[in-house]
Structure formats: C-alpha cells, structure tokens
Design a protein around this motif. Structure first.
Motif, PDB file in Angstrom:
ATOM      1  N   ARG A  26      44.858  34.634  38.250  1.00  0.00           N
ATOM      2  CA  ARG A  26      45.657  35.283  39.290  1.00  0.00           C
ATOM      3  C   ARG A  26      44.777  36.169  40.170  1.00  0.00           C
ATOM      4  N   HIS A  27      43.835  36.855  39.516  1.00  0.00           N
ATOM      5  CA  HIS A  27      42.902  37.696  40.283  1.00  0.00           C
ATOM      6  C   HIS A  27      42.099  36.857  41.282  1.00  0.00           C
ATOM      7  N   LEU A  28      41.658  35.678  40.856  1.00  0.00           N
ATOM      8  CA  LEU A  28      40.881  34.820  41.753  1.00  0.00           C
ATOM      9  C   LEU A  28      41.714  34.385  42.951  1.00  0.00           C
ATOM     10  N   TYR A  50      36.952  31.434  33.421  1.00  0.00           N
ATOM     11  CA  TYR A  50      36.930  32.691  32.676  1.00  0.00           C
ATOM     12  C   TYR A  50      35.941  33.619  33.381  1.00  0.00           C
ATOM     13  N   PRO A  51      36.025  34.930  33.119  1.00  0.00           N
ATOM     14  CA  PRO A  51      35.111  35.865  33.786  1.00  0.00           C
ATOM     15  C   PRO A  51      33.658  35.544  33.465  1.00  0.00           C
ATOM     16  N   VAL A  98      42.386  26.874  33.071  1.00  0.00           N
ATOM     17  CA  VAL A  98      42.125  28.279  32.791  1.00  0.00           C
ATOM     18  C   VAL A  98      41.904  28.438  31.287  1.00  0.00           C
ATOM     19  N   HIS A 109      33.156  32.202  39.568  1.00  0.00           N
ATOM     20  CA  HIS A 109      34.167  31.831  40.558  1.00  0.00           C
ATOM     21  C   HIS A 109      34.356  32.946  41.595  1.00  0.00           C
ATOM     22  N   ASP A 110      34.417  34.192  41.122  1.00  0.00           N
ATOM     23  CA  ASP A 110      34.664  35.300  42.044  1.00  0.00           C
ATOM     24  C   ASP A 110      33.482  35.501  42.988  1.00  0.00           C
ATOM     25  N   HIS A 112      43.090  33.910  29.729  1.00  0.00           N
ATOM     26  CA  HIS A 112      42.520  34.398  30.985  1.00  0.00           C
ATOM     27  C   HIS A 112      43.389  34.053  32.196  1.00  0.00           C
ATOM     28  N   ASP A 113      44.703  33.986  31.979  1.00  0.00           N
ATOM     29  CA  ASP A 113      45.617  33.737  33.108  1.00  0.00           C
ATOM     30  C   ASP A 113      45.545  34.861  34.137  1.00  0.00           C
ATOM     31  N   ASP A 114      45.353  36.099  33.661  1.00  0.00           N
ATOM     32  CA  ASP A 114      45.235  37.224  34.601  1.00  0.00           C
ATOM     33  C   ASP A 114      44.015  37.051  35.496  1.00  0.00           C
ATOM     34  N   TRP A 115      42.946  36.504  34.937  1.00  0.00           N
ATOM     35  CA  TRP A 115      41.743  36.287  35.737  1.00  0.00           C
ATOM     36  C   TRP A 115      41.992  35.238  36.817  1.00  0.00           C
TER      37      TRP A 115
END
Length: 653
Positions: free
Chosen positions: A181-183, A147-148, A172, A152-153, A176-179
C-alpha cells in the motif's frame, strides 16, 4: 541419496529452491513433520522459516536432524545494513548452524566471507526460461516477491518525471501488505504508473518478462538473488545496483550491468533482444555439484571378499559391487586364502595369507584389517550382490552402529532363499524380534556391520579352520556385545550353487563344525548337556557365606543345575580338583550375582536377565554383556539355610 527436509510455504523463494533441488536429485523428500529416514539430511535454510527467532530456528534444525549427517544450503545471509541488533542475532545463529553442519554451502563468495570457516560456494542456478520477447516501450520491470529492501521504492523515486512505468512482476510477501500500500501511495504522490501483478505462474511470468523493456534488480543490499538469475535465464540484459555480490556475478555471467547512476542508466538503456540458449548452470548442473558434496556425507564402505582359486566367480562379485548405486565411496579388498591360482587384476586391493587349510575367518579378518571404510560388507567369492544392495544396508549402520545386517542370499538355479532362513525371517520379523539364539541366522556370505564394532567384537575367530561356523560364532559374540540384528530383504545377493544343505551330505564335515562351535558358543543350542568346556554358559558369582556348609551346598546346587562356572574369591577345599570352580572366567553368556544362598529350581535355559526376587527379597541379579534388565522376576528358588552337615548332603539323609 539424501533426504530433503522441506519447510516453508509453496512460492517462497527458499522453499522453491529446496523443491527444485529435490526434484533434480535422487533421494527422498519429507515436507514438514514426520520421522526422518536413516542417512544424511539436507535442509534449505532461512531463519524465519524454522523458528520465531534465529536461535530458535537453528535449535529446531539441529534437534530435528540429531543422529543424521546434516547438509545445509544457507540463504538470506545476515548483513550489517539490517541494523546492529538484528544483524548480531542472525549472525550468531547462522554461524552456529554452519559450524554444526557436516556440510554448509552458500550462494556466493561474498556470502562465504561472512563465516568464520571456509564454506563451499554454489551460485544460484540460471534457469533456462523461454520468454517471448515483446517489450512494451517505457516499461521497467522488477521481479520477485515484494518486501522492504527489494528496491521498489527507490525505483519509483528514480523514474518520477521520466514517463517510465514500473511493473512489479510478483506477489506481495506474506506480512507486507502495508508495504505494498505504501508503494502505491508513493507512486501516486510522484505521478508514477505502478502495477503489481500479483503471483504469476511460471508460464505467465515468462510471458510478462518478455514484455519488459528495461529489466532491473534494484535491491538495496544483495546476499543472493534468484530474480537476477531469472532475468539472465531469459537471456536478458539487466541493470543491477552495485554490491560485492553483483560484482562477483558480473564476472561470471554476461548481461549484468552494474549501475551507479540510476537515472542516467534508465535514460540511456538500449534494449537488447534476448540471448537465446541453454544455461550451463541450470538445476541439473547445480544438483550434480550438490551430489558430489553429499557423497562425502555417506560413510566409506570397504567390501571384503575372501578368495580361493575361483577367478571367474571373483570377476562376477567385483562386477556386482562396481554396479552398486551407493552414493558414498567404496573400496574392494580381496583376501586370498592361499590360492594356487592368484586372483585376477581387477583394480582391487589384494591381501594374501598362507594356505594352511580352509581359513575363511582369518581371510575375512585379513581383509578387514586392510579396510579404511567405516562400514564393512562381506561377500563370499561366489556370492554376487544385485544393484541396490549397499544402499539398502548402510542406512541401518547409520541408524545404529551396533547393527549387524544380513542380506537376502538367493541360492541354486531357482534363486531361492533356503527354507530355514525364510522361516527364521517369518518368526522373528526379519530379526526385529531377535533373541540370544538368533546367531543361527547370521551368514557371513552377505553381512554388513560398522568397522569399529567389528573390531570391538574381535572380528571372526581366526582359529577356526574348515568350512562354516565362523559366522555363527561371530553372531553369538556380537549379540553379547549388544548387537542389533537385522535382515534386510532388499539387499539381495546371488549364489548360483545350492545352499550347503542341498549340495553336501558330508556328516563328518558338519559334525566338525558343530564340535568347533560347541567350544566357542556357550548357548544350550550349540553344545550338549553334561560336557565340561573351557567356557561355561553361565558364570555364578557366589559370596562366602558365614554359616558352615552353606557355601559348599550352594556351589553344588549350581554345578548340578547345568553348564555353570562358579566364581568365588577363595575356592573351598571340596572343589580344589573341579575346574568349574574358579576365581575368574570369561566367555560366558549370562552372569549371576548371588546376594543370598539360593539354588535355582528351574532349568537354567529359562534364566533371563533381571532382578530375581524370593518372598519380596532380592536374591540374585542376572545380567549379560548387553546390559542388565532391571525388571523384577519373582522366583521360587530354594534358599539354603545353615549351618549344614555336609555328610548329610552327600549321603542324602
């Protein structure tokens, strides 16, 4: 003993904390909805598991736990880095919950500093994890839900152009699936090898952890971290971002390396084989700490034991009390009724009264006066409680402070409950359907109640001298004060001798008890009809009616109906020598407030609290100390009309 109220999906870190704590603690578990059992409740709290907003979450917890002592383990403590508006909303709610709870605990001193009150600290456990060590060169492992803010980022950016691989061991987080994908997109853009394993079982997670060369916890903002504790539990050295929390944990446990310069720390990291061993702060140790706190949520119990010349019996009773599994504090008070053989020194509180005859009631009162507990439990000096007695009865007091709880007293060599009590439990549903005659089933040899309620009633009648009766008198007065009678079958106490009825044929002794009670208990079952006592069963408030002769006729009608005192502002001359007609009285069971000149046409034993209605008009209100019943009761009572010629009433013509 506590009820663990668990809310949230399996796999969520806070929910798993709740499940693990419950698994290592005695007590019950309630998942989701359903009625809470009496006694303290423990909630493992993070706001988003309990409501749509922080305040709604706190409201939900407090509403659900109303009437229970509340223990809370607080997680995901608000931090300013969340943003001013979100932080303020969460901060206010968390502080409100901590203030409302009877016990609120956090995971670090850093978290405790957030609150306005001092809170105890119980760090997250360091679970012993058997993780076979087989590191894959160049792997950097970050553990837990994705999660944000977990870092991780930041880690992906740090390892860019280093050749290191990032392995995210965990699934995940919901929503927070979009997060995720962002990673992946970020890793691709920086040519970083990123793998997200997805959810792992405990066994698979331990295996995957052993394959990581460089363990890291790269949170941007720490409140507490189960991931950090898991790495430590596997015996690994772990790189962590700097924060007050990680500095605090580093002082407590070795293996934590605080990082200011991540590129340098990753480049210069030297793998260390795990330190294998058993953690000294695993779930058993954490649960023991919680249990110590939970004991304070249970009321202190004062056990009062009257004693007279029976040291061996007393030893057995005290030993039975000391074997109880009750989670709260206990004190034992021995009330010596003027023994010639003083009680042995058993580490109890001892109080003594002069030998003026058999005065068990006064002795119990003497012991209760010394008590410091919120709950009083009485055992006779030869009645031994079996394990679990107090744990069975005290929750009833917590559920209703007017509860008067009778245990199951087994007597004689066969350890059987007397047949008259067995029959009583059967016909009253263990006193669930008690009425104003159920004082007959209250026995002081195994009795529990709330100390303030005991004091409100006035305790036992210390003027009673001789065997028996004080418990029935106490039960009668307790009922008048609104007691809720309970028989608890699981609360077992053993009296090796037979019940009184099986061991004594002394009619004189029993008659003396009956006479003593007839003067104290006004119920028709306790006294003969036609005898005048200082107290009456029924007090009838008669107004002065205008028409001549009506007031006298009404008073005569009630006096001849049964065990009655008539209350009137000015006693009519006709009754100046009758002690039953007076301006004040106490001790009655029922009060009748007349609003019309009426006389009952049924036996007074059939009177029940309510509003009595004659031809659609209220003529009387019957009530008792337990509170009036507002229900309407149709009656056919005789209405007295006037004016009346009393000579005709006297002569019957």
């Amino acid at each position: 003993m506590i009820c663990h109220l668990i809310v949230g999906p399996a796999g969520h870190g806070v929910t798993e904390y709740a499940r693990s704590l419950a698994a290592h603690s005695p007590g019950s578990v309630l998942v989701g909805s359903g009625p809470l059992p009496p006694g303290p409740v423990h909630v493992t709290f993070t706001d988003h598991l309990f409501g749509d907003s922080p305040d709604a979450a706190v409201d939900a917890v407090l509403a659900r736990c109303t009437g229970h002592s509340l223990s809370v383990s607080l997680h995901d403590i608000p931090q300013p880095a969340e943003g001013a508006e979100r932080f303020e909303r969460r901060a206010s709610a968390y502080r409100r919950l901590a203030a409302a709870a009877d016990l609120a605990v956090v995971n670090s001193a850093h978290e405790a500093a957030f609150f306005d009150v001092d809170l105890p600290v119980a760090p997250l456990p360091v679970p012993t994890i058997e993780s076979p060590y087989h590191p894959v060169t160049g792997t950097v492992g970050i553990l837990g839900f994705i999660y944000p803010g977990k870092g991780h980022d930041d880690l992906i950016r740090t390892v860019a152009s280093t050749g290191l691989r990032v392995r995210a061991l965990g699934g995940v987080s919901a929503g927070h699936d979009d997060w995720a994908r962002h990673l992946h997109e970020l890793a691709t853009s920086l040519d970083v090898d990123l793998e997200i394993t997805g959810w792992l079982s405990d066994e698979d997670l331990a295996l995957e952890m052993g394959g990581i060369e460089i363990p890291v916890c790269a949170h941007r903002h720490y409140s507490a971290s189960g991931s950090l504790m898991a790495w430590l539990g596997a015996g690994r050295q772990v790189l962590v971002s700097d924060s007050p929390y990680t500095r605090e944990m580093a002082q407590r446990w070795p293996g934590i390396e605080i990082v200011d310069d991540w590129p340098t720390a990753l480049r210069e990291f030297t793998p260390h084989p795990p330190t294998v061993g058993t953690s000294d702060w695993d779930w058993p140790q954490l649960a023991d700490t919680w249990q110590g706190w939970w004991r304070t949520l249970w009321p202190r119990v004062s056990v009062v034991i009257p004693y007279y010349d029976n040291p061996e019996g007393l030893r057995e009773v005290v030993a039975g009390v000391e074997k109880q599994d009750y989670p709260g504090e206990l004190e034992i008070i021995v009330a010596d009724d003027g023994s010639s053989v003083p009680p042995p020194d058993l580490g109890t509180i001892v109080v003594r009264q002069e030998d003026l005859g058999f005065r068990a009631a006064a002795a119990r009162n003497l012991g209760a006066a010394q008590a410091t507990g919120d709950v009083l439990t009485f055992f006779d000096g030869d009645t031994v409680p079996e394990p679990g007695y107090l744990t069975a009865v005290v929750p009833h007091v917590l559920a209703d402070t007017r509860s008067v709880i009778v245990g199951t007293r087994l007597t004689g060599p066969n350890r059987e409950e007397p047949a008259w009590l067995v029959d009583a439990w059967k016909h009253t549903g263990h006193l669930q359907h008690a009425d104003d005659s159920s004082w007959r089933f209250i026995i002081s040899a195994a009795l529990t109640c709330h100390r303030p309620f005991f004091e409100q009633i006035g305790g036992f009648d210390a003027s009673l001298i001789g065997y028996g009766g004080e418990d029935w008198d106490f039960g009668h007065r307790a009922w008048q004060h609104g007691a809720r009678f309970i028989h608890e079958p699981r609360a077992i106490a053993v009296h090796d001798e037979p019940d009184w009825g099986a061991r004594s044929a002394d009619a004189g002794e029993k008659n003396a008890e009956s006479v003593a009670l007839a003067h104290r208990i006004t119920h028709p079952l306790a006294r003969p009809a036609g005898v005048i006592f200082d107290t009456a069963d029924i007090a009838v408030h008669v107004p002065t009616f205008t028409d001549p002769g009506v007031t006298e006729a009404v008073i005569i009608g009630w006096l001849t109906a049964g065990d009655v005192h008539v209350l009137i502002d000015a006693v009519p001359d006709l009754f100046r020598a009758d002690p039953r007609v007076r301006t004040s009285t106490t001790g009655h069971r029922l009060s009748v407030e007349l609003t019309a000149p009426v006389i009952p046409d049924v036996p007074l034993s059939e009177l029940h609290p309510g509003r009595y209605v004659l031809d659609g008009r209220e003529v009387a209100v019957v009530s008792w100390g337990r509170g009036a019943d507002d229900g309407a009761i149709d009656c056919t009572w005789q209405e007295v009309s006037g004016p009346r010629r009393l000579e005709r009433d006297f002569a019957g013509w």
